[in-house]
Design a protein around this motif. Structure first.
Motif, PDB file in Angstrom:
ATOM      1  N   PHE A 212       0.977  -1.181   0.318  1.00 33.65           N
ATOM      2  CA  PHE A 212      -0.050   0.109   0.191  1.00 33.65           C
ATOM      3  C   PHE A 212       0.330   0.596  -0.122  1.00 33.65           C
ATOM      4  N   GLY A 213       0.092   2.052  -0.591  1.00 30.81           N
ATOM      5  CA  GLY A 213       1.060   3.725  -0.253  1.00 30.81           C
ATOM      6  C   GLY A 213       1.074   3.847   0.641  1.00 30.81           C
TER       7      GLY A 213
ATOM      8  N   SER B  96       5.856   2.849  -9.585  1.00 25.01           N
ATOM      9  CA  SER B  96       4.380   2.389  -9.990  1.00 25.01           C
ATOM     10  C   SER B  96       3.716   3.015  -9.237  1.00 25.01           C
ATOM     11  N   TYR B  97       2.008   3.275  -8.703  1.00 26.39           N
ATOM     12  CA  TYR B  97       1.605   3.752  -8.037  1.00 26.39           C
ATOM     13  C   TYR B  97       0.360   4.144  -8.586  1.00 26.39           C
TER      14      TYR B  97
ATOM     15  N   ASN C  18       4.056   0.036  -6.138  1.00 29.62           N
ATOM     16  CA  ASN C  18       4.878  -1.041  -5.929  1.00 29.62           C
ATOM     17  C   ASN C  18       6.292  -0.334  -6.686  1.00 29.62           C
ATOM     18  N   VAL C  19       7.304  -0.765  -6.979  1.00 30.66           N
ATOM     19  CA  VAL C  19       8.519  -0.262  -7.481  1.00 30.66           C
ATOM     20  C   VAL C  19       9.271  -1.624  -7.745  1.00 30.66           C
ATOM     21  N   SER C  20      10.107  -1.594  -9.276  1.00 30.15           N
ATOM     22  CA  SER C  20      11.083  -2.252  -9.708  1.00 30.15           C
ATOM     23  C   SER C  20      12.270  -1.741  -9.454  1.00 30.15           C
TER      24      SER C  20
ATOM     25  N   SER D  59      -0.757  -7.105  -3.528  1.00 29.69           N
ATOM     26  CA  SER D  59       0.607  -7.809  -3.984  1.00 29.69           C
ATOM     27  C   SER D  59       0.755  -8.960  -4.379  1.00 29.69           C
ATOM     28  N   LEU D  60       0.421 -10.060  -3.359  1.00 28.04           N
ATOM     29  CA  LEU D  60       0.515 -11.289  -3.826  1.00 28.04           C
ATOM     30  C   LEU D  60      -0.399 -11.432  -4.362  1.00 28.04           C
TER      31      LEU D  60
END
Length: 181
Positions: free
Chosen positions: A10-11, A38-39, A49-51, A77-78
């Motif tokens: 979560f943000g 990315s949000y 999320n961030v890669s 996310s899971l």
């Protein structure tokens, strides 16, 4: 060496900060680095999320379809990223808020009870650093010294007084991460 990571939750959970600290830490070690956040428009409370890619070779593209490691901080996310971990890869998750734990048998799964540990410190803001500590115990791809440098670069100078608490949280995460399978 090439490590392709997704950190998702979560943000407001420090997802992007955790990725930024990893990226700075890789730079301190002379690695090639990609950091791509990315949000959703909701930010705090929405998904984020961030890669991150850390490599000793040039990185041809920051776009990743399959990940070596997924660090997961919520159920959404899971559900989205568990299937995108490469066979033989690693999934690390905080069980707080996870209703259906990971089920894959072709990856290594680790649990780090970061929300519980951060709550015990009385400072929930170190949650992401507890998670980062768990990750670094499982995948020590950057040195702790470089993580400290990464912290200093990613935090505004007015918040540098918080670095010792963040370092302590990383140590806690390293101590509490546990292999599920």
């Amino acid at each position: 060496m090439k490590e392709e990571i997704i950190i998702a939750g979560f943000g407001g959970q420090g997802v992007l900060s955790m990725g930024k600290i990893l990226a700075y830490s890789g730079l301190m070690q002379g690695q090639e680095v990609s950091w791509m956040p990315s949000y959703g428009p909701e930010m705090r409370g929405g998904t984020a999320n961030v890669s991150v890619i850390l490599s000793d070779q040039r990185i041809s593209s920051p776009i990743i379809q399959k990940f070596d490691t997924a660090v997961i901080l919520n159920q959404q996310s899971l559900d989205k990223f568990e299937s995108q971990v490469k066979p033989g890869g690693v999934l690390i998750y905080d069980p707080n808020g996870i209703i259906h734990p990971p089920t894959r048998t072709d990856i290594k799964i680790y649990r780090v009870a970061a929300a519980e540990a951060a709550s015990k410190t009385g400072n929930m803001k170190v949650f992401n650093m507890v998670v980062l500590g768990g990750y670094l115990k499982v995948k020590p791809i950057v040195s702790i010294e470089n993580v400290k440098e990464g912290l200093a670069h990613s935090l505004p100078e007015r918040l540098h007084k918080l670095i010792p608490a963040n370092e302590a949280a990383i140590k806690i995460g390293m101590d509490i991460v546990e292999e599920v399978r």
